[in-house]
Write a protein that holds these residues in place. Structure first.
Motif, PDB file in Angstrom:
ATOM      1  N   HIS A   1      29.518  14.129 107.732  1.00  0.00           N
ATOM      2  CA  HIS A   1      28.458  13.371 107.075  1.00  0.00           C
ATOM      3  C   HIS A   1      27.407  12.961 108.107  1.00  0.00           C
ATOM      4  CE1 HIS A   1      26.274  10.708 104.474  1.00  0.00           C
ATOM      5  NE2 HIS A   1      26.405   9.732 105.371  1.00  0.00           N
ATOM      6  N   VAL A   2      26.177  13.392 107.877  1.00  0.00           N
ATOM      7  CA  VAL A   2      25.047  13.020 108.722  1.00  0.00           C
ATOM      8  C   VAL A   2      23.950  12.495 107.808  1.00  0.00           C
ATOM      9  CG1 VAL A   2      23.310  13.859 110.339  1.00  0.00           C
ATOM     10  CG2 VAL A   2      25.619  14.772 110.438  1.00  0.00           C
ATOM     11  N   ASP A   3      23.502  11.290 108.076  1.00  0.00           N
ATOM     12  CA  ASP A   3      22.427  10.685 107.288  1.00  0.00           C
ATOM     13  C   ASP A   3      21.189  11.579 107.377  1.00  0.00           C
ATOM     14  OD1 ASP A   3      20.063   9.049 106.680  1.00  0.00           O
ATOM     15  OD2 ASP A   3      21.498   7.388 106.592  1.00  0.00           O
ATOM     16  N   PRO A   4      20.528  11.861 106.260  1.00  0.00           N
ATOM     17  CA  PRO A   4      19.347  12.730 106.300  1.00  0.00           C
ATOM     18  C   PRO A   4      18.205  12.173 107.150  1.00  0.00           C
ATOM     19  CG  PRO A   4      19.898  12.120 104.021  1.00  0.00           C
ATOM     20  CD  PRO A   4      20.885  11.459 104.911  1.00  0.00           C
ATOM     21  N   ARG A   5      18.211  10.853 107.362  1.00  0.00           N
ATOM     22  CA  ARG A   5      17.157  10.238 108.181  1.00  0.00           C
ATOM     23  C   ARG A   5      17.472  10.290 109.674  1.00  0.00           C
ATOM     24  NH1 ARG A   5      17.390   4.909 104.695  1.00  0.00           N
ATOM     25  NH2 ARG A   5      19.504   5.654 104.700  1.00  0.00           N
ATOM     26  N   GLU A   6      18.667  10.717 110.021  1.00  0.00           N
ATOM     27  CA  GLU A   6      19.074  10.763 111.423  1.00  0.00           C
ATOM     28  C   GLU A   6      18.264  11.820 112.167  1.00  0.00           C
ATOM     29  OE1 GLU A   6      23.250  11.332 113.815  1.00  0.00           O
ATOM     30  OE2 GLU A   6      23.281  10.420 111.829  1.00  0.00           O
ATOM     31  N   HIS A   7      17.729  11.436 113.322  1.00  0.00           N
ATOM     32  CA  HIS A   7      16.924  12.362 114.118  1.00  0.00           C
ATOM     33  C   HIS A   7      16.846  11.882 115.561  1.00  0.00           C
ATOM     34  CE1 HIS A   7      14.028   9.263 112.860  1.00  0.00           C
ATOM     35  NE2 HIS A   7      13.421   9.515 114.015  1.00  0.00           N
ATOM     36  N   VAL A   8      16.317  12.763 116.422  1.00  0.00           N
ATOM     37  CA  VAL A   8      16.103  12.426 117.828  1.00  0.00           C
ATOM     38  C   VAL A   8      14.597  12.299 118.040  1.00  0.00           C
ATOM     39  CG1 VAL A   8      16.071  14.826 118.609  1.00  0.00           C
ATOM     40  CG2 VAL A   8      16.693  13.040 120.201  1.00  0.00           C
ATOM     41  N   SER A   9      14.215  11.354 118.875  1.00  0.00           N
ATOM     42  CA  SER A   9      12.803  11.176 119.212  1.00  0.00           C
ATOM     43  C   SER A   9      12.707  10.727 120.659  1.00  0.00           C
ATOM     44  CB  SER A   9      12.147  10.148 118.281  1.00  0.00           C
ATOM     45  OG  SER A   9      12.716   8.868 118.474  1.00  0.00           O
ATOM     46  N   GLY A  10      11.498  10.643 121.138  1.00  0.00           N
ATOM     47  CA  GLY A  10      11.309  10.219 122.509  1.00  0.00           C
ATOM     48  C   GLY A  10      10.017   9.460 122.674  1.00  0.00           C
ATOM     49  N   THR A  11       9.957   8.711 123.734  1.00  0.00           N
ATOM     50  CA  THR A  11       8.759   7.945 124.051  1.00  0.00           C
ATOM     51  C   THR A  11       8.579   7.913 125.561  1.00  0.00           C
ATOM     52  OG1 THR A  11       7.650   5.825 123.707  1.00  0.00           O
ATOM     53  CG2 THR A  11      10.013   5.748 124.053  1.00  0.00           C
ATOM     54  N   VAL A  12       7.346   7.739 125.990  1.00  0.00           N
ATOM     55  CA  VAL A  12       7.045   7.655 127.415  1.00  0.00           C
ATOM     56  C   VAL A  12       6.545   6.257 127.714  1.00  0.00           C
ATOM     57  CG1 VAL A  12       5.652   8.584 129.304  1.00  0.00           C
ATOM     58  CG2 VAL A  12       6.418  10.088 127.466  1.00  0.00           C
ATOM     59  N   HIS A  13       7.153   5.614 128.687  1.00  0.00           N
ATOM     60  CA  HIS A  13       6.725   4.285 129.121  1.00  0.00           C
ATOM     61  C   HIS A  13       6.125   4.412 130.509  1.00  0.00           C
ATOM     62  CE1 HIS A  13       9.418   1.766 126.244  1.00  0.00           C
ATOM     63  NE2 HIS A  13       8.859   2.797 125.639  1.00  0.00           N
ATOM     64  N   GLU A  14       4.897   3.997 130.633  1.00  0.00           N
ATOM     65  CA  GLU A  14       4.189   4.059 131.909  1.00  0.00           C
ATOM     66  C   GLU A  14       4.606   2.886 132.796  1.00  0.00           C
ATOM     67  OE1 GLU A  14       2.350   6.540 132.895  1.00  0.00           O
ATOM     68  OE2 GLU A  14       2.376   7.589 130.987  1.00  0.00           O
ATOM     69  N   PRO A  15       4.421   3.005 134.113  1.00  0.00           N
ATOM     70  CA  PRO A  15       4.741   1.879 134.998  1.00  0.00           C
ATOM     71  C   PRO A  15       3.938   0.644 134.603  1.00  0.00           C
ATOM     72  CG  PRO A  15       4.323   3.849 136.285  1.00  0.00           C
ATOM     73  CD  PRO A  15       3.962   4.172 134.865  1.00  0.00           C
TER      74      PRO A  15
END
Length: 133
Positions: free
Chosen positions: A74-88
């Motif tokens: 069972h995997v929730d249909p909303r489940e996903h991978v994402s990413g973000t970049v944080h600057e110094p």
């Protein structure tokens, strides 16, 4: 924003602290159910100082999600991978922005202290009055 120990991810390469505000960091997040908080949220998987490693880890996590689906788990249909970049300095600037907004809400007038703060790009201060000579 510390990496979550509740989910087993494949080993990605060398990682950095997602909270380290002195470096540019690429942060991989997995949107899933967090049983510790009893809610769906973005859970930090890992942070990297290298974009190539960031994309490789994102692909690994996405492959693991797809693998669970293909095995019939069972995997929730909303489940996903994402990413973000944080600057110094992002966290410091955000904290300064919160400080300024709280001060103004409480009636503190902008003064010289405001000029000493580095603010996030989404906050601008306009002053009215006589121009300085």
């Amino acid at each position: 924003m510390t990496p979550d120990p509740g989910w087993t991810y494949s080993r990605c390469v060398a990682r950095v602290d997602p909270e380290d505000d002195n470096i540019r960091r690429f942060i991989v997040r997995h949107y899933r159910y967090d049983p510790g908080r009893r809610e769906r949220r973005h859970v930090v998987v890992a942070a990297f100082d290298n974009e190539r490693e960031f994309h490789a880890c994102m692909k690994t996590v996405q492959d693991e999600i797809e693998g669970c689906k293909s095995r019939g788990e069972h995997v929730d249909p909303r489940e996903h991978v994402s990413g973000t970049v944080h600057e110094p300095g992002d966290r410091r600037r955000a904290a300064n922005g919160h400080l300024v907004m709280r001060a103004l809400r409480h009636g503190v007038s902008p003064g010289p202290w405001l000029d000493e703060l580095e603010l996030p790009s989404n906050i601008g201060i306009m002053r009215s009055g006589e121009p300085s000579a």
